[in-house]
Write a protein that holds these residues in place. Structure first.
Motif: not given
Length: 389
Positions: A210-237
């Motif tokens: 699934e894809t969804r446009a979203m600001d990485g500092e404003e993650l609009d997802v339910p809390p405690a809903s993912f087993d893993a969160v990853v970011s490839r060459v994104g956090l630096i920006y």
């Protein structure tokens, strides 16, 4: 919230007066921003205008003339004799950091909205080109991405959040691990590049993306809903990395893992740092402030680990991974960077067409140092980090 207000420091004593490089007997006023930018003039109006433009263009802040004057009072030293040529090459400055920073922070704050607007526009424009290089990106970043997914514990049936996913190359690697019962949500600030991620998933036959446009500092997802969160060459920006990491932690189930890939130091990433340094010099751009978004903002020893620990993650691990750019030639590398590195074009925007052409010519000449045996091998070292909620 991170603030990158600049500190303007005057030179005003016998030991710190900076001499004009082209008039042997003249004195010249100067103000130095702590990011490295220097304005030199014997006219106060020129100094003030130069500092205003610098703060607006490179720190995303607007200062009034009165604020600039308050932050950067300049008095030339008229008693120190003219230095030798060698002295001229080693100018020294007085730093009253506490006073200058206090003034700057009260005068203005980092314009996060403007920075993000620029970033979104860059990736909207570069989306097609970045996606077109997908085969190369998999060859270059694919092995490090597999290490990231291993460290994040991504496996069959997992729910994974992919932050700053871009055109979704690593999203496809995630989807291949999850099977029919797992799901991956790919997010990015630029909707155009996510359209490619969705199309690539469909073309590969994945129904668990699934894809969804979203600001990485404003993650609009339910809390405690993912087993893993990853970011490839994104956090630096991200301008506020702690806010981004806090959102990732909130999205994780207890015991879930976060993992990220970043560049290490400029010295170990010549394929990128060489063009950046040339453009900074030609466009008279400052070096980034500590903590400011940028390709090497988390690359110094200990910085990435400290950021994860500060966000409350435990069992933090950081691994260095060699990821050289292996291409047919310098020209191919140059084409890759010109087509898909929007930030380089943004840095060049103040130059006219002839100056931009000259900059790319110098970059091409400098990158040829990485050619050997008829191939281009650009130095690149990545850091792969992971931590547990």
């Amino acid at each position: 919230m991170y603030s990158s207000a600049p500190r303007f420091v005057q030179g005003h004593s016998r030991t710190t007066g900076l001499r004009c490089s082209h008039r042997e007997t003249a004195m010249i006023k100067f103000v130095k921003c702590d990011c490295g930018f220097i304005v030199r003039s014997d006219n106060e109006d020129v100094l003030v205008a130069g500092l205003q433009k610098h703060a607006r263009d490179h720190h995303h802040m607007d200062f009034s003339r009165e604020q600039v004057r308050a932050m950067a009072q300049v008095e030339p030293d008229r008693t120190t004799p003219v230095p030798t040529n060698a002295d001229r090459l080693r100018p020294r400055f007085v730093h009253n950091e506490e006073q200058a920073m206090a003034t700057a922070q009260t005068a203005a704050t980092f314009d996060v909205a403007k920075y993000k607007q620029t970033t979104r526009a860059q990736w909207q424009d570069a989306a097609h080109a970045w996606n077109a290089w997908g085969t190369f990106l998999r060859r270059w970043l694919g092995p490090a991405s597999e290490i990231m997914l291993d460290m994040a514990g991504v496996g069959p049936g997992a729910r994974v959040l992919d932050v700053a996913a871009g055109a979704g190359d690593q999203t496809l690697q995630i989807a291949a691990r999850l099977g029919a019962h797992g799901r991956v949500l790919a997010t990015d600030i630029a909707p155009a590049i996510l359209e490619f991620a969705a199309a690539n998933a469909r073309a590969a036959g994945f129904r668990n993306v699934e894809t969804r446009a979203m600001d990485g500092e404003e993650l609009d997802v339910p809390p405690a809903s993912f087993d893993a969160v990853v970011s490839r060459v994104g956090l630096i920006y991200f301008p506020d990395k702690q806010r981004a990491l806090a959102g990732m932690k909130r999205a994780l189930k207890p015991g879930g893992r976060v993992a990220a890939i970043v560049y290490s130091t400029p010295e170990r990433n010549g394929f990128f740092s060489v063009p950046v340094s040339i453009i900074r010099r030609r466009a008279n751009l400052p070096s980034p402030l500590p903590g400011q978004p940028g390709p090497f903002s988390l690359g110094a020893p200990g910085v990435l680990e400290a950021a994860l620990r500060q966000a409350g993650f435990r069992d933090v691990q950081v691994r260095a991974v060699a990821a050289p750019l292996e291409m047919e030639s310098t020209e191919e590398c140059l084409r890759f960077e010109r087509e898909s590195f929007g930030a380089l074009h943004q840095m060049l925007s103040s130059l006219d067409e002839s100056a931009r052409t000259a900059a790319w010519q110098e970059i091409a000449a400098a990158l040829r140092q990485f050619e050997s045996g008829g191939r281009f091998v650009g130095p690149c070292e990545l850091l792969v980090a992971a931590g547990t909620r």
